[in-house]
Design a protein around this motif. Structure first.
Motif, short mmCIF file in Angstrom:
data_model
loop_
_atom_site.label_atom_id
_atom_site.label_comp_id
_atom_site.label_asym_id
_atom_site.label_seq_id
_atom_site.Cartn_x
_atom_site.Cartn_y
_atom_site.Cartn_z
N GLY A 165 -40.39 -7.42 50.93
CA GLY A 165 -39.04 -7.58 51.68
C GLY A 165 -38.72 -6.21 52.07
O GLY A 165 -39.18 -4.97 51.37
N HIS B 167 -44.12 -4.63 40.48
CA HIS B 167 -44.22 -4.38 41.98
C HIS B 167 -45.38 -3.29 42.28
O HIS B 167 -45.13 -2.13 41.64
CB HIS B 167 -42.95 -4.04 42.65
CG HIS B 167 -41.90 -5.13 42.77
ND1 HIS B 167 -41.11 -5.35 41.67
CD2 HIS B 167 -41.75 -6.23 43.50
CE1 HIS B 167 -40.44 -6.61 41.86
NE2 HIS B 167 -40.89 -7.03 43.03
N HIS C 112 -45.03 -6.86 46.97
CA HIS C 112 -46.28 -7.22 46.49
C HIS C 112 -47.35 -7.46 47.83
O HIS C 112 -46.60 -7.65 49.10
CB HIS C 112 -46.36 -8.49 45.61
CG HIS C 112 -45.29 -8.48 44.53
ND1 HIS C 112 -45.57 -8.14 43.49
CD2 HIS C 112 -44.35 -9.27 44.62
CE1 HIS C 112 -44.48 -8.12 42.83
NE2 HIS C 112 -43.53 -8.95 43.51
#
Ligand code: AMP
Ligand code: MN
Ligand code: MN
Length: 325
Positions: free
Chosen positions: A295, A111, A290
């Motif tokens: 989210g 991430h 990403h």
């Protein structure tokens, strides 16, 4: 600094934790590492902690040994604890205390928003998946069908079966090595990625029906209430893939799925088709992810959530000169 391999050698008890609402890459990487460690060190204690394992992933090795709670009142203390596919420490959910109690910690992730919260960090934002990062770390001579299956599963889930822009030549080269171990890839792709239950299809249909376009058709939004989910007896995992279907709406730059998880609590999933950085938007609300898939959890009424999130998208679209007005 002691390397990851030295740390593995020295640890008698090893814990592995993945993120809340575990997806294919999370389950695949946790079970791949578990399998690898058990094969390499049969006498060590290796435990995996995940909130749940979706039914379609239960065929993976050791999935039945996954712990969904921390046993007993005394928290086990691990010599080494791995956080996998978790962009933030709090993404570990119920296993976070085990991370804090551990003698040494390792963070393996891809991430872009990951700040490196462990003693040893392997964070590769350019990697398709945590399974890809992990495969580059592990000794290849321990690969076999089971290990390759776990790693392959993670890769296909985070790349949308090698179609998202996070798929690189390196990803494909690793996948080529994996399928040479007789991974039943057609079956895995069909049964874990494309297949939906009747219930999941119904919810998908509802979300598509109730979606609406904003920002001159550049952004599509859908919203699912808790009472709707309760009516269908559905959980968050039944929404997997919904935002990806919204994303392929013609003309759309960004797709947003908002899921009410409690009173004034909303889980927001975002996908970007081109230049909008949705991880930057998610970060504003304490989330992450990403550039093209991110989210966060946003508190407030649904109207607040829609307004707040779309304002950030609008700002980016304006900067990119994508809006007429
Ligand atoms: P999702 O929309 O839930 O499929 O998530 C898209 C990507 O963003 C995944 O890589 C997630 O791990 C990441 N992500 C989702 N929610 C959060 C959050 N609250 N904090 C950090 N990362 C998140
Ligand atoms: Mn994940
Ligand atoms: Mn991932």
């Amino acid at each position: 600094m002691r390397t990851i391999f030295e740390s593995m050698e020295h640890a008698a008890a090893i814990g592995i934790g993945g993120h809340v609402r575990p997806d294919g890459d999370c389950v695949g990487s946790c079970l791949a590492l578990c399998y690898y460690l058990k094969k390499k060190y049969p006498n060590k204690k290796v435990d995996v902690y995940l909130e749940y394992v979706q039914d379609e992933f239960l065929f993976l090795p050791n999935s039945s040994l996954v712990k969904q709670t921390i046993d007993g009142s005394e928290k086990p203390v691990y010599d080494l604890f791995f956080a996998l596919d978790s962009g933030d420490l709090d993404r570990l959910g119920f296993s976070e205390p085990l991370f804090h109690n551990a003698g040494r910690t390792v963070n393996i992730d891809h991430h872009i928003t990951n700040q490196g919260f462990a003693d040893i960090n392997f964070i590769k934002p350019e990697a398709s998946s945590t399974c890809e990062v992990l495969m580059d770390l592990l000794e290849r001579d321990l690969l076999d069908t089971d290990l390759a299956t776990c790693l392959y599963l993670g890769m296909i889930h985070d790349t949308g079966v090698f179609k998202h822009s996070n798929t690189t030549r390196h990803t494909m080269e690793l996948a080529a090595v994996l399928i040479s171990y007789d991974v039943p890839f057609s079956k895995i792709i069909d049964e874990t990625f494309y297949q939906k239950t009747y219930l999941q299809n119904q919810i998908l249909g509802r979300c598509l029906l109730e979606s609406f376009m904003v920002l001159e058709g550049k952004c599509v939004v859908s919203y699912v209430k808790k009472e709707t989910m309760d009516f269908y007896g559905a959980g968050s995992k039944d929404l997997d893939g919904v935002v990806d279907q919204l994303r392929v709406t013609k003309g759309v730059e960004v797709a947003i799925l908002i899921h009410e998880t409690g009173p004034l609590v909303h889980k927001v999933s975002m996908r970007s088709n081109h230049d909008v950085d949705v991880s930057a938007v998610a970060k504003q609300y304490g989330g992450g992810g990403h550039v093209k898939a991110a989210g966060c959890t946003v508190y407030g009424t649904i109207y607040d959530v829609i307004n707040n999130i779309t304002v950030h998208i609008e700002e980016q679209l304006k900067k990119l000169d994508t809006l007429r007005s």
